[in-house]
Design a protein around this motif. Structure first.
Motif, mmCIF file in Angstrom:
data_model
loop_
_atom_site.group_PDB
_atom_site.id
_atom_site.type_symbol
_atom_site.label_atom_id
_atom_site.label_comp_id
_atom_site.label_asym_id
_atom_site.label_seq_id
_atom_site.Cartn_x
_atom_site.Cartn_y
_atom_site.Cartn_z
ATOM 1 N N UNK A 13 60.611 52.902 35.969
ATOM 2 C CA UNK A 13 61.479 51.663 35.800
ATOM 3 C C UNK A 13 60.573 50.615 36.572
ATOM 4 N N UNK A 14 59.603 50.671 37.355
ATOM 5 C CA UNK A 14 58.772 49.839 37.918
ATOM 6 C C UNK A 14 57.769 49.314 36.917
ATOM 7 N N UNK A 15 57.413 50.089 35.820
ATOM 8 C CA UNK A 15 56.613 49.867 34.655
ATOM 9 C C UNK A 15 57.395 49.220 33.623
ATOM 10 N N UNK A 16 58.406 49.522 33.311
ATOM 11 C CA UNK A 16 59.339 49.038 32.278
ATOM 12 C C UNK A 16 60.266 47.945 32.541
ATOM 13 N N UNK A 17 60.757 47.730 33.999
ATOM 14 C CA UNK A 17 61.917 46.874 34.338
ATOM 15 C C UNK A 17 61.242 45.783 34.958
ATOM 16 N N UNK A 18 60.066 45.454 35.462
ATOM 17 C CA UNK A 18 59.422 44.229 36.121
ATOM 18 C C UNK A 18 59.686 44.258 37.431
ATOM 19 N N UNK A 54 52.419 41.822 36.999
ATOM 20 C CA UNK A 54 52.370 42.515 36.067
ATOM 21 C C UNK A 54 52.024 41.954 34.971
ATOM 22 N N UNK A 55 51.013 42.434 33.927
ATOM 23 C CA UNK A 55 50.620 41.866 32.874
ATOM 24 C C UNK A 55 50.654 43.027 31.804
#
Length: 67
Positions: A13-18, A54-55
């Motif tokens: 979720x941290x990778x995908x949801x911001x 995040x980029x």
């Protein structure tokens, strides 16, 4: 050679949801001991410290020289 690292649901979720999902994960991990023993909270990171944004990361061709 591609390497796959399985992620927990919170990590995915941290990778995908911001940023909000990343903040929740970091808050949950703040009391998890580091390999050296102290938790991130015990390391006393200054309140003014900020996370980098995040980029998107894109990999180039394998074996190509930097330009």
């Amino acid at each position: 050679m591609a390497v796959s690292i399985p992620l927990t649901g919170d990590e995915q979720a941290a990778v995908e949801d911001g940023q909000a999902a990343l903040d929740r994960l970091l808050d949950r991990l703040a009391d998890t001991p580091t390999p050296a023993g102290p938790t991130p909270r015990e390391l006393d990171v200054p309140v003014t410290a900020r996370l980098l944004p995040l980029v998107d990361v894109r990999q180039g061709r394998t074996g190509s020289a930097p330009r």
